[in-house]
Design a protein around this motif. Structure first.
Motif, PDB file in Angstrom:
ATOM      1  N   SER A   1       0.837  -1.199   0.000  1.00 33.16           N
ATOM      2  CA  SER A   1       0.000   0.000   0.000  1.00 33.16           C
ATOM      3  C   SER A   1       0.874   1.252   0.000  1.00 33.16           C
ATOM      4  CB  SER A   1      -0.920  -0.002   1.221  1.00 33.16           C
ATOM      5  OG  SER A   1      -0.148   0.179   2.375  1.00 33.16           O
ATOM      6  N   GLU A   2       0.369   2.289  -0.584  1.00 38.38           N
ATOM      7  CA  GLU A   2       1.147   3.532  -0.666  1.00 38.38           C
ATOM      8  C   GLU A   2       0.870   4.405   0.556  1.00 38.38           C
ATOM      9  OE1 GLU A   2       3.415   4.220  -3.034  1.00 38.38           O
ATOM     10  OE2 GLU A   2       3.008   2.152  -3.605  1.00 38.38           O
ATOM     11  N   VAL A   3       1.876   5.131   0.948  1.00 38.65           N
ATOM     12  CA  VAL A   3       1.690   6.115   2.005  1.00 38.65           C
ATOM     13  C   VAL A   3       1.073   7.365   1.377  1.00 38.65           C
ATOM     14  CG1 VAL A   3       2.833   7.566   3.695  1.00 38.65           C
ATOM     15  CG2 VAL A   3       3.737   5.295   3.190  1.00 38.65           C
ATOM     16  N   PRO A   4      -0.035   7.858   1.911  1.00 39.69           N
ATOM     17  CA  PRO A   4      -0.573   9.102   1.339  1.00 39.69           C
ATOM     18  C   PRO A   4       0.423  10.237   1.532  1.00 39.69           C
ATOM     19  CG  PRO A   4      -1.952   8.289   3.163  1.00 39.69           C
ATOM     20  CD  PRO A   4      -0.778   7.384   3.070  1.00 39.69           C
ATOM     21  N   ASP A   5       0.335  11.221   0.658  1.00 39.83           N
ATOM     22  CA  ASP A   5       1.248  12.356   0.709  1.00 39.83           C
ATOM     23  C   ASP A   5       1.278  13.010   2.081  1.00 39.83           C
ATOM     24  OD1 ASP A   5       1.978  11.924  -1.807  1.00 39.83           O
ATOM     25  OD2 ASP A   5       0.908  13.625  -2.692  1.00 39.83           O
ATOM     26  N   THR A   6       0.118  13.002   2.750  1.00 41.13           N
ATOM     27  CA  THR A   6       0.079  13.672   4.057  1.00 41.13           C
ATOM     28  C   THR A   6       1.002  12.979   5.050  1.00 41.13           C
ATOM     29  OG1 THR A   6      -1.821  12.342   4.672  1.00 41.13           O
ATOM     30  CG2 THR A   6      -2.270  14.554   3.792  1.00 41.13           C
ATOM     31  N   VAL A   7       1.167  11.662   4.920  1.00 37.01           N
ATOM     32  CA  VAL A   7       2.059  10.960   5.846  1.00 37.01           C
ATOM     33  C   VAL A   7       3.501  11.444   5.653  1.00 37.01           C
ATOM     34  CG1 VAL A   7       3.046   8.738   6.470  1.00 37.01           C
ATOM     35  CG2 VAL A   7       0.597   8.934   6.025  1.00 37.01           C
ATOM     36  N   LEU A   8       3.910  11.582   4.387  1.00 39.84           N
ATOM     37  CA  LEU A   8       5.249  12.102   4.138  1.00 39.84           C
ATOM     38  C   LEU A   8       5.357  13.543   4.623  1.00 39.84           C
ATOM     39  CD1 LEU A   8       8.086  11.765   2.941  1.00 39.84           C
ATOM     40  CD2 LEU A   8       7.194  12.813   0.862  1.00 39.84           C
ATOM     41  N   ALA A   9       4.322  14.336   4.303  1.00 42.65           N
ATOM     42  CA  ALA A   9       4.343  15.742   4.729  1.00 42.65           C
ATOM     43  C   ALA A   9       4.430  15.834   6.249  1.00 42.65           C
ATOM     44  CB  ALA A   9       3.094  16.462   4.209  1.00 42.65           C
ATOM     45  N   ASP A  10       3.657  14.977   6.929  1.00 46.05           N
ATOM     46  CA  ASP A  10       3.700  14.973   8.397  1.00 46.05           C
ATOM     47  C   ASP A  10       5.077  14.527   8.890  1.00 46.05           C
ATOM     48  OD1 ASP A  10       1.114  15.778   8.384  1.00 46.05           O
ATOM     49  OD2 ASP A  10       0.266  13.848   9.009  1.00 46.05           O
TER      50      ASP A  10
ATOM     51  N   ALA B   1       8.322   6.528   0.288  1.00 47.03           N
ATOM     52  CA  ALA B   1       7.744   7.849   0.032  1.00 47.03           C
ATOM     53  C   ALA B   1       8.850   8.888  -0.172  1.00 47.03           C
ATOM     54  CB  ALA B   1       6.836   8.247   1.198  1.00 47.03           C
ATOM     55  N   LEU B   2       9.921   8.750   0.592  1.00 49.66           N
ATOM     56  CA  LEU B   2      11.056   9.671   0.458  1.00 49.66           C
ATOM     57  C   LEU B   2      11.705   9.553  -0.924  1.00 49.66           C
ATOM     58  CD1 LEU B   2      13.274   9.821   3.664  1.00 49.66           C
ATOM     59  CD2 LEU B   2      12.904  11.666   2.040  1.00 49.66           C
ATOM     60  N   ALA B   3      11.852   8.323  -1.405  1.00 52.76           N
ATOM     61  CA  ALA B   3      12.458   8.110  -2.723  1.00 52.76           C
ATOM     62  C   ALA B   3      11.654   8.830  -3.796  1.00 52.76           C
ATOM     63  CB  ALA B   3      12.547   6.617  -3.031  1.00 52.76           C
ATOM     64  N   ARG B   4      10.323   8.825  -3.625  1.00 52.41           N
ATOM     65  CA  ARG B   4       9.481   9.495  -4.630  1.00 52.41           C
ATOM     66  C   ARG B   4       9.490  11.002  -4.448  1.00 52.41           C
ATOM     67  NH1 ARG B   4       5.789   4.327  -3.960  1.00 52.41           N
ATOM     68  NH2 ARG B   4       6.682   3.167  -5.708  1.00 52.41           N
ATOM     69  N   TYR B   5       9.462  11.433  -3.205  1.00 52.02           N
ATOM     70  CA  TYR B   5       9.498  12.876  -2.908  1.00 52.02           C
ATOM     71  C   TYR B   5      10.750  13.521  -3.497  1.00 52.02           C
ATOM     72  CZ  TYR B   5      10.708  17.008  -0.126  1.00 52.02           C
ATOM     73  OH  TYR B   5      11.110  18.250   0.262  1.00 52.02           O
ATOM     74  N   ILE B   6      11.867  12.810  -3.361  1.00 52.63           N
ATOM     75  CA  ILE B   6      13.168  13.361  -3.775  1.00 52.63           C
ATOM     76  C   ILE B   6      13.173  13.798  -5.241  1.00 52.63           C
ATOM     77  CG2 ILE B   6      15.437  12.419  -4.433  1.00 52.63           C
ATOM     78  CD1 ILE B   6      15.695  11.436  -1.520  1.00 52.63           C
ATOM     79  N   VAL B   7      12.435  13.084  -6.098  1.00 59.47           N
ATOM     80  CA  VAL B   7      12.412  13.470  -7.517  1.00 59.47           C
ATOM     81  C   VAL B   7      11.223  14.358  -7.874  1.00 59.47           C
ATOM     82  CG1 VAL B   7      13.753  11.484  -8.270  1.00 59.47           C
ATOM     83  CG2 VAL B   7      11.262  11.313  -8.222  1.00 59.47           C
ATOM     84  N   GLU B   8      10.273  14.505  -6.946  1.00 59.17           N
ATOM     85  CA  GLU B   8       9.082  15.309  -7.269  1.00 59.17           C
ATOM     86  C   GLU B   8       9.075  16.670  -6.588  1.00 59.17           C
ATOM     87  OE1 GLU B   8       6.026  12.614  -6.072  1.00 59.17           O
ATOM     88  OE2 GLU B   8       6.338  11.317  -7.825  1.00 59.17           O
ATOM     89  N   ARG B   9      10.004  16.875  -5.662  1.00 55.31           N
ATOM     90  CA  ARG B   9      10.022  18.115  -4.877  1.00 55.31           C
ATOM     91  C   ARG B   9      10.229  19.338  -5.781  1.00 55.31           C
ATOM     92  NH1 ARG B   9      15.848  19.020  -3.949  1.00 55.31           N
ATOM     93  NH2 ARG B   9      16.842  17.358  -5.134  1.00 55.31           N
TER      94      ARG B   9
END
Lengths: 301, 301
Positions: free
Chosen positions: A3-12, A291-299
């Motif tokens: 399951s994917e972590v929703p964006d809010t979990v990464l943001a939190d 989630a971090l791996a995805r954030y790193i390229v989408e930030r």
């Protein structure tokens, strides 16, 4: 399918680590009642507020795979961040990249002066090792030496500083994709990889058990730098909080000039997904690292 | 009455440690076959040859009181020297003391460039911790963490860098003798004291057993700086291998301006003899530490 972590979990997660790191630096850096006050004020200016805190989050997210006490992981994460912050302060100096803005505010030598910036960087460099030599390792002191050696190697001539030197020599050297990859593995990758490594060391994972995590770290390190080059190429200066388009102006080879913007974007995404793949054996526990791996390229900063 | 070490014994001791430290740095700093070569060449330029090596000699002379293997003590001494050398490189920068000569040759930023000097200093800073995290401590890893913590504290905001900041603020602050003493205890004294402390830690001396050695270190640290101020006031530039009379030109308060040259000279000698007194319980074994205490105030560079 995990399951994917929703964006809010990464943001939190990011918000939480930012709060924790700011609070830890506040405690590490009490302002003395003598003329060293200016030095410590400068260290606080550089270290508190502003950063994304990707490195501490990598430490904490890796350490929590192995049940490490969060406070211990946050402290160790601050050591990584102190090295990162010191390197930014020195990189921004007029004799280096000569930047006026960082995280949307004046760079340290602009706010204070150059001499104070040199010293504040040097003192944050020491603070990193001071923090690590004092970190709680559940009565296992071998761990502490391994932590410190990992950080010193990632930061010095065979890591970040070595990569920075290769970067300074770029004009004369006319690097190809292979050389740029090597340069960035040192300049940015070494400290990101050390963050994951420190999390694994705190978790008492033996070196032979770290292969998947190291592969993850290598991929996100490269993806991170490609994303940085893309941001420099077509990012928003207001969001980035610093001057962009410097690579283009200086005619420097980057992942974007060597692969084209579209090729670079695809490569960053592929590396990010490949990094996620290395985490398969950790299951749901690795949700934040994924989630971090995805954030790193989408930030966008 | 303890017998005196003839000057040749001290001279031989200095020559030996200079050879050992040069040879160790040569081994620590192989030049890589890529564009980091310039960084490592710069580190070698700063670290090999030229220095008196007082700090490594203090480590070795203290460690030998407790039967520590000489090679181990020399390696640890190189960590202290790496910190000392990095601090000189940064102090010589145009934004700091702006010096052109050091040890009779061009300062690093004059020989290379400013950016390389910043990075070479930073990388020697890391090398110090890398050396200590790898030092042989006879299977006692607690010792290693204590070594590293000692060095990080002596070098950072509450040690050398803090003292340097106080020095930079001197123009505005108008220091009295008390403030200058505190400043110099941090700027020069902390690292000299750490050298003795590191020797004692290697020798497995518990903190409560280090009182005499710490008193010795405090006295020679202050004596060393008073002698430095005297050299700046009336020394020979050719012998010193660097620009002198800078304190006078800048109208800075020093031990010489505050006590007068004669008062300062007497105070340095008194501190040196007081330092020697703290070594009484070590008998003949401390002959080299005694000779060093005297050399520190009699040297001409």
């Amino acid at each position: 399918m995990l399951s994917e972590v929703p964006d809010t979990v990464l943001a939190d997660g990011l918000k939480q680590i930012q709060r924790e790191v700011d609070s830890a630096f506040d405690a590490f850096l009490p302002v003395p009642a003598d003329s060293r006050a200016r030095l410590v004020e400068a260290m606080r200016y550089g270290a508190i507020g502003g950063g994304k805190r990707v490195r501490p989050l990598l430490v904490v997210a890796t350490a929590e795979l192995f049940g490490v006490d969060r406070d211990v992981a946050v402290r160790a994460g601050c050591a990584l961040e102190a090295i990162h912050v010191y390197s930014l302060i020195h990189d921004d100096l007029p004799c280096m990249d000569d930047d006026d803005l960082r995280h949307g505010k004046l760079t340290l030598h602009k706010k204070f002066d150059e001499a104070t910036a040199v010293l504040a960087g040097d003192s944050l460099h020491d603070l990193a090792f001071e923090i690590l030599s004092d970190v709680e390792t559940s009565g296992d002191p071998f761990t502490r030496a391994e932590l410190i050696l990992t950080l010193a190697k990632a930061s010095g001539m065979n890591g970040m500083a070595g990569g920075q030197m290769m970067d300074m020599m770029a004009d004369d050297a006319d690097y190809d994709l292979h050389a740029i990859t090597r340069l960035q593995q040192l300049k940015t990758g070494a400290l990101l990889a050390a963050s994951v490594e420190v999390g694994a060391i705190l978790g008492k994972v033996a070196p032979e058990g770290r292969a998947h995590l190291r592969a993850y770290a290598r991929d996100i390190g490269l993806a991170f730098q490609i994303a940085d080059d893309l941001l420099d190429h077509d990012g928003d200066e207001a969001k980035a909080g610093k001057a962009l388009r410097k690579d283009d102006e200086q005619g420097k080879q980057t992942f974007v000039t060597l692969m084209g913007p579209e090729g670079a974007r695809e490569q960053a995404k592929a590396l990010s997904e490949q990094a996620v793949g290395h985490l398969a054996s950790y299951g749901e526990d690795a949700a934040l690292l994924r989630a971090l791996a995805r954030y790193i390229v989408e930030r966008d900063r």
